[in-house]
Design a protein around this motif. Structure first.
Motif, short mmCIF file in Angstrom:
data_model
loop_
_atom_site.label_atom_id
_atom_site.label_comp_id
_atom_site.label_asym_id
_atom_site.label_seq_id
_atom_site.Cartn_x
_atom_site.Cartn_y
_atom_site.Cartn_z
N ASP A 8 0.87 -1.18 0.00
CA ASP A 8 0.00 0.00 0.00
C ASP A 8 0.91 1.22 0.00
N SER A 9 0.91 1.96 -1.10
CA SER A 9 1.89 3.04 -1.27
C SER A 9 1.40 4.40 -0.78
N HIS A 10 0.23 4.43 -0.12
CA HIS A 10 -0.24 5.71 0.42
C HIS A 10 -1.34 5.46 1.44
N HIS A 11 -1.00 5.71 2.69
CA HIS A 11 -1.99 5.63 3.78
C HIS A 11 -1.50 6.54 4.88
N HIS A 12 -2.28 6.62 5.97
CA HIS A 12 -1.93 7.46 7.10
C HIS A 12 -2.10 6.68 8.40
N PHE A 13 -1.18 6.88 9.34
CA PHE A 13 -1.33 6.40 10.71
C PHE A 13 -1.43 7.61 11.63
N TRP A 14 -2.22 7.47 12.69
CA TRP A 14 -2.21 8.46 13.77
C TRP A 14 -2.69 7.77 15.04
N ALA A 15 -2.07 8.12 16.14
CA ALA A 15 -2.42 7.53 17.44
C ALA A 15 -3.36 8.43 18.24
N LEU A 16 -3.27 9.73 18.03
CA LEU A 16 -4.10 10.71 18.74
C LEU A 16 -3.94 10.58 20.25
N ASP A 17 -2.70 10.31 20.67
CA ASP A 17 -2.40 10.14 22.09
C ASP A 17 -1.37 11.15 22.59
N GLY A 18 -1.11 12.18 21.79
CA GLY A 18 -0.12 13.17 22.15
C GLY A 18 1.24 12.94 21.54
N SER A 19 1.46 11.78 20.92
CA SER A 19 2.75 11.50 20.28
C SER A 19 3.03 12.49 19.16
N VAL A 20 2.02 12.75 18.36
CA VAL A 20 2.08 13.71 17.27
C VAL A 20 0.77 14.48 17.30
N HIS A 21 0.84 15.78 17.07
CA HIS A 21 -0.38 16.60 17.11
C HIS A 21 -0.89 16.84 15.70
N TYR A 22 -2.17 16.50 15.48
CA TYR A 22 -2.83 16.73 14.20
C TYR A 22 -3.99 17.70 14.44
#
Length: 310
Positions: A8-22
């Protein structure tokens, strides 16, 4: 029968736990999101989640993460988090970060991210018009494809042997082709099937013209991904035809399977999207399943040997 290898050449991960802010996921809703209401994806999406979506008959050997609009002041934070996630959970096997092309900080942002062995390039979105009838409003604007600072950013990618993930609506594709003339050795991967949002006859004619202009550059590939549109309802039959036409324009060696999950999940399941890609391959290049579903991603994103071997 053996399983079909899949990248899969294009997807997104996010944890939404403060590790990274979106900001767009964790703060106020973005009223201008191109697919409308996206409340359903404002929840964690991680390697176990994408693995659980792979249908029977496929073996996911790797994924390429595309930047997910984290806080712009420090794009290396997302890159570091993804690198740690890969070390712990095996995905992604490569990533596309972000950098501010027209900003003096661009060089530093690139070099910091190059510390990650997963970093392959950036997706930086130029200023574009939201609709074709507003095209003239952005022509030559700061941050547009005609901005000298933008051209400088592309040169920095070329100098570092990094790729550019290009994402613009169809009415800017021809502009992108012209902008790339100054960086003839830059590897470019066009996102989301060229975003043919305007499904009118003139709109699709403009999309075809832009796609052909980009396909004339041998260093441009395209991701068969995300055909949701803010200007048209989801039309599975038409979308399959557009995917098949894209394979015809770029050729089967320059087309990459991509899901854009979890975002595409607002319109279709992972299995449905993959089946649509399979149908387009059957219609346009029946002998190209392995290249489109796996091998092309290995070549264009220079993936590690395990992804190549499965």
């Amino acid at each position: 029968m053996s399983e079909q290898l899949l990248i899969d050449s294009h997807h997104h991960f996010w944890a939404l736990d403060g590790s990274v802010h979106y900001p767009w996921l964790e703060d106020e809703i973005d009223d201008h999101f191109f697919l409308g209401d996206y409340a359903a994806i404002r929840q964690p999406f991680l390697p176990a989640d994408i693995r659980a979506l792979i249908p029977p008959g496929y073996h996911l050997t790797g994924t390429v993460h595309c930047e997910a609009e984290s806080t712009r002041q420090a794009p290396e934070v997302e890159t570091r988090w993804l690198t740690q996630l890969s070390e712990q959970q095996g995905l992604p096997v490569a990533l596309v970060g972000w950098a501010a092309f027209a900003d003096p900080a661009c060089e530093t942002q690139l070099d910091r991210q190059m510390d990650s062995p997963l970093f392959r390039g950036v997706r930086a979105k130029p200023v574009t018009a939201a609709r074709p009838d507003r095209y003239d409003d952005t022509l030559g604007a700061p941050g547009s494809l005609q901005d000298a600072g933008w051209a400088r950013g592309l040169r920095m990618l070329e100098e570092r042997d990094l790729s550019w993930d290009l994402r613009v609506p169809a009415w800017h594709l021809a502009d992108a082709a012209r902008a790339l003339e100054a960086t003839p050795n830059l590897r470019v991967i066009l996102n989301h099937t060229g975003l043919p949002w305007d499904r009118s006859e003139p709109g699709l004619a403009s999309w075809r013209e832009g796609m052909q202009a980009l396909a004339a550059n041998p260093n441009v590939a395209v991701k068969l991904s995300e055909l949701g549109s803010p200007m048209a309802d989801w039309d599975e039959r038409q979308n399959i035809a557009l995917l098949a036409e894209t394979i015809g324009i770029f050729g089967p060696r320059r087309c990459l399977f991509a899901s854009n999950f979890p975002v595409t999940g607002l319109n279709a399941s992972y299995a449905t999207w993959l089946a649509m890609i399979e149908q387009a391959i059957a219609d346009a290049a029946a002998d190209a399943r392995q290249p489109i579903l796996h091998d092309n991603a290995v070549r264009w994103y220079r993936l590690p040997a395990p992804a190549m071997a499965g």
